[in-house]
Motif scaffolding. Structure first.
Motif, PDB file in Angstrom:
ATOM      1  N   MET A   1     -24.339 -32.798  35.401  1.00  0.00           N
ATOM      2  CA  MET A   1     -23.259 -32.440  36.299  1.00  0.00           C
ATOM      3  C   MET A   1     -23.711 -31.272  37.181  1.00  0.00           C
ATOM      4  N   ALA A   2     -23.476 -31.364  38.464  1.00  0.00           N
ATOM      5  CA  ALA A   2     -23.860 -30.296  39.390  1.00  0.00           C
ATOM      6  C   ALA A   2     -22.646 -29.429  39.718  1.00  0.00           C
ATOM      7  N   GLN A   3     -22.908 -28.138  39.811  1.00  0.00           N
ATOM      8  CA  GLN A   3     -21.881 -27.184  40.223  1.00  0.00           C
ATOM      9  C   GLN A   3     -22.442 -26.397  41.405  1.00  0.00           C
ATOM     10  N   THR A   4     -21.562 -26.013  42.326  1.00  0.00           N
ATOM     11  CA  THR A   4     -21.986 -25.228  43.476  1.00  0.00           C
ATOM     12  C   THR A   4     -21.290 -23.882  43.452  1.00  0.00           C
ATOM     13  N   LEU A   5     -22.070 -22.840  43.689  1.00  0.00           N
ATOM     14  CA  LEU A   5     -21.537 -21.485  43.793  1.00  0.00           C
ATOM     15  C   LEU A   5     -21.729 -20.988  45.212  1.00  0.00           C
ATOM     16  N   THR A   6     -20.798 -20.174  45.668  1.00  0.00           N
ATOM     17  CA  THR A   6     -20.990 -19.423  46.900  1.00  0.00           C
ATOM     18  C   THR A   6     -21.622 -18.101  46.490  1.00  0.00           C
ATOM     19  N   VAL A   7     -22.748 -17.758  47.122  1.00  0.00           N
ATOM     20  CA  VAL A   7     -23.463 -16.528  46.777  1.00  0.00           C
ATOM     21  C   VAL A   7     -23.669 -15.715  48.054  1.00  0.00           C
ATOM     22  N   ARG A   8     -23.159 -14.506  48.075  1.00  0.00           N
ATOM     23  CA  ARG A   8     -23.304 -13.633  49.235  1.00  0.00           C
ATOM     24  C   ARG A   8     -24.317 -12.533  48.932  1.00  0.00           C
ATOM     25  N   GLY A   9     -25.111 -12.200  49.949  1.00  0.00           N
ATOM     26  CA  GLY A   9     -26.037 -11.089  49.800  1.00  0.00           C
ATOM     27  C   GLY A   9     -27.504 -11.476  49.751  1.00  0.00           C
ATOM     28  N   MET A  10     -27.800 -12.776  49.758  1.00  0.00           N
ATOM     29  CA  MET A  10     -29.201 -13.196  49.758  1.00  0.00           C
ATOM     30  C   MET A  10     -29.748 -13.077  51.185  1.00  0.00           C
ATOM     31  N   SER A  11     -30.900 -12.414  51.327  1.00  0.00           N
ATOM     32  CA  SER A  11     -31.464 -12.240  52.670  1.00  0.00           C
ATOM     33  C   SER A  11     -32.914 -12.693  52.793  1.00  0.00           C
ATOM     34  N   CYS A  12     -33.520 -13.118  51.686  1.00  0.00           N
ATOM     35  CA  CYS A  12     -34.932 -13.511  51.743  1.00  0.00           C
ATOM     36  C   CYS A  12     -35.242 -14.476  50.601  1.00  0.00           C
ATOM     37  N   GLY A  13     -36.455 -14.987  50.616  1.00  0.00           N
ATOM     38  CA  GLY A  13     -36.885 -15.889  49.550  1.00  0.00           C
ATOM     39  C   GLY A  13     -36.877 -15.240  48.184  1.00  0.00           C
ATOM     40  N   GLY A  14     -37.170 -13.947  48.154  1.00  0.00           N
ATOM     41  CA  GLY A  14     -37.132 -13.228  46.884  1.00  0.00           C
ATOM     42  C   GLY A  14     -35.732 -13.193  46.303  1.00  0.00           C
ATOM     43  N   CYS A  15     -34.740 -13.059  47.182  1.00  0.00           N
ATOM     44  CA  CYS A  15     -33.345 -13.079  46.736  1.00  0.00           C
ATOM     45  C   CYS A  15     -33.003 -14.439  46.132  1.00  0.00           C
ATOM     46  N   GLU A  16     -33.445 -15.496  46.795  1.00  0.00           N
ATOM     47  CA  GLU A  16     -33.198 -16.836  46.272  1.00  0.00           C
ATOM     48  C   GLU A  16     -33.817 -16.988  44.886  1.00  0.00           C
ATOM     49  N   SER A  17     -35.033 -16.516  44.723  1.00  0.00           N
ATOM     50  CA  SER A  17     -35.712 -16.608  43.423  1.00  0.00           C
ATOM     51  C   SER A  17     -34.979 -15.817  42.350  1.00  0.00           C
ATOM     52  N   THR A  18     -34.479 -14.637  42.712  1.00  0.00           N
ATOM     53  CA  THR A  18     -33.745 -13.815  41.760  1.00  0.00           C
ATOM     54  C   THR A  18     -32.486 -14.535  41.290  1.00  0.00           C
ATOM     55  N   VAL A  19     -31.748 -15.126  42.227  1.00  0.00           N
ATOM     56  CA  VAL A  19     -30.528 -15.861  41.874  1.00  0.00           C
ATOM     57  C   VAL A  19     -30.874 -17.074  41.009  1.00  0.00           C
ATOM     58  N   GLU A  20     -31.902 -17.811  41.390  1.00  0.00           N
ATOM     59  CA  GLU A  20     -32.300 -18.981  40.607  1.00  0.00           C
ATOM     60  C   GLU A  20     -32.702 -18.589  39.188  1.00  0.00           C
ATOM     61  N   ASP A  21     -33.467 -17.525  39.047  1.00  0.00           N
ATOM     62  CA  ASP A  21     -33.873 -17.066  37.715  1.00  0.00           C
ATOM     63  C   ASP A  21     -32.669 -16.657  36.880  1.00  0.00           C
ATOM     64  N   ALA A  22     -31.721 -15.964  37.509  1.00  0.00           N
ATOM     65  CA  ALA A  22     -30.512 -15.538  36.792  1.00  0.00           C
ATOM     66  C   ALA A  22     -29.735 -16.758  36.303  1.00  0.00           C
ATOM     67  N   LEU A  23     -29.601 -17.756  37.160  1.00  0.00           N
ATOM     68  CA  LEU A  23     -28.857 -18.955  36.782  1.00  0.00           C
ATOM     69  C   LEU A  23     -29.571 -19.743  35.695  1.00  0.00           C
ATOM     70  N   ARG A  24     -30.878 -19.825  35.778  1.00  0.00           N
ATOM     71  CA  ARG A  24     -31.643 -20.568  34.764  1.00  0.00           C
ATOM     72  C   ARG A  24     -31.563 -19.914  33.388  1.00  0.00           C
TER      73      ARG A  24
END
Length: 67
Positions: A1-24
């Motif tokens: 099952m897929a879920q979508t979150l709205t995430v504010r404050g990401m400004s670069c690829g590093g931010c995306e990686s940080t969010v992905e790591d937190a979610l994983r």
């Protein structure tokens, strides 16, 4: 099952990686992908939505479950 979150404050690829790591790190997550262009993160698996939001917020970003 897929879920979508709205995430504010990401400004670069590093931010995306940080969010992905937190979610994983949340129990029940089998995959996560963040996109700073759309301010969203998509999560695969059977995780509690509240735990997902808390993980992203603990990583330093604003998050909410997208409707």
């Amino acid at each position: 099952m897929a879920q979508t979150l709205t995430v504010r404050g990401m400004s670069c690829g590093g931010c995306e990686s940080t969010v992905e790591d937190a979610l994983r790190g949340v129990d029940g997550v089998t995959g996560a992908s963040a996109d700073r262009e759309t301010d969203t993160a998509t999560v695969e698996g059977d995780a509690d939505p509240g735990a997902l939001v808390a993980a992203v917020e603990d990583a330093g970003y604003d998050a909410a479950v997208a409707n």
